[in-house]
Write an enzyme that holds these catalytic residues in place. Structure first.
Site, PDB file in Angstrom:
ATOM      1  N   GLY A   9       0.777  -1.085  -0.023  1.00 62.12           N
ATOM      2  CA  GLY A   9      -0.075   0.151  -0.079  1.00 62.12           C
ATOM      3  C   GLY A   9       0.841   1.198  -0.034  1.00 62.12           C
ATOM      4  CB  THR A  10       0.092   4.843  -0.622  1.00 62.39           C
ATOM      5  OG1 THR A  10      -0.996   4.854   0.237  1.00 62.39           O
ATOM      6  CG2 THR A  10      -0.126   4.483  -1.997  1.00 62.39           C
ATOM      7  CG  ASP A  12       0.313   8.635   5.422  1.00 61.67           C
ATOM      8  OD1 ASP A  12       1.312   8.334   6.174  1.00 61.67           O
ATOM      9  OD2 ASP A  12       0.469   9.691   5.001  1.00 61.67           O
ATOM     10  CB  CYS A  13      -2.280   2.567   3.407  1.00 57.18           C
ATOM     11  SG  CYS A  13      -1.076   1.295   3.261  1.00 57.18           S
ATOM     12  N   GLY A  14      -1.581   2.107   6.989  1.00 58.35           N
ATOM     13  CA  GLY A  14      -1.718   1.113   8.155  1.00 58.35           C
ATOM     14  C   GLY A  14      -0.726   0.058   8.276  1.00 58.35           C
ATOM     15  CB  SER A  16       3.869   0.036  10.656  1.00 54.96           C
ATOM     16  OG  SER A  16       5.139   0.342   9.560  1.00 54.96           O
ATOM     17  CD  GLU A  86       9.148   0.912   6.316  1.00 56.53           C
ATOM     18  OE1 GLU A  86       8.882   0.927   5.305  1.00 56.53           O
ATOM     19  OE2 GLU A  86       8.698   1.711   7.232  1.00 56.53           O
ATOM     20  CD  GLN A  88       9.503  -0.001   1.646  1.00 60.05           C
ATOM     21  OE1 GLN A  88       8.690  -0.765   1.818  1.00 60.05           O
ATOM     22  NE2 GLN A  88       9.373   1.169   2.330  1.00 60.05           N
TER      23      GLN A  88
END
Length: 214
Positions: A9-10, A12-14, A16, A86, A88
């Protein structure tokens, strides 16, 4: 059977928050896991969410060998799952190691991350996760652009102004009085380089700009 799962997701989409919840749920069932994170906002060896939740984690570096690390940790006790936040930022070979852990040891691996950088290019770790994952899950909590539309792209800003050059990985920071940060935008405003700060500076109405989507 064990799985390699990629939750994407982008910002701020939760992601973590879900990683922390997933680990909690498994611990409640008596399962034991290892949490890995990298470049977390809370500092080295931490996994945190913007809601204020935080826990200890094993810090990942580009030299981390997951295969060796997990086998070493298994000597101290059972390992049922891995939480990898994380992802990515991981290398392609590190994602290969995670897949090997699933296939040869039978440990579930749950990876969480964004897919593209501030230039809309795939991160190597995310690209490899998409190639190898048994299952890919897009988080259903939608982040919103400043205009109110669904945010789909991550933007890097310097003092609130969107930039389109620089290294792929730069952690948000303040350097020489320049504030480097990140903001989620809809595709349209990412393409136009229109951040919340630039709109405020130009005294443009978010409501007027939102009407352009309709």
């Amino acid at each position: 059977m064990a799985e390699l799962v990629f939750f994407l997701g982008t910002m701020d989409c939760g992601k973590s928050t879900l990683a922390l919840q997933t680990s909690y749920n498994y611990r409640q069932r008596g399962l034991r896991g290892i949490i890995f994170s990298m470049n977390d906002r809370a500092g080295t060896g931490k996994l945190s969410s913007r809601l204020g939740l935080i826990t200890d984690a094993v810090e990942v570096t580009r030299e981390t060998d997951f295969w060796q690390a997990v086998n070493r940790l298994r000597l101290a006790g059972r390992v049922d799952y891995l939480i990898c936040d994380e992802v990515q930022f991981y290398t392609r070979s590190q994602v290969d190691q995670l897949a090997r852990i699933v296939d040869e040891i039978g440990i579930n691996v749950y990876g969480f991350g964004i897919t593209t950088d501030f230039l809309t290019r795939l991160f190597p770790g995310s690209a490899r996760m998409l190639e190898l994952a048994d299952r890919v899950e897009r988080l259903q909590v939608e982040a919103l652009c400043w205009c109110g539309a669904r945010a789909t792209h991550n933007a890097r800003t310097v003092n609130g102004i969107m930039v389109r050059e620089g290294e792929q990985v730069v952690v948000g920071d303040t350097d020489n009085r320049d504030v480097v940060a990140y903001e989620v935008l809809c595709r349209k405003h990412h393409m136009r380089g229109m951040t919340a700060e630039s709109v405020r500076a130009g005294e443009l109405s978010p409501r007027t700009l939102l009407e352009e989507h309709e």
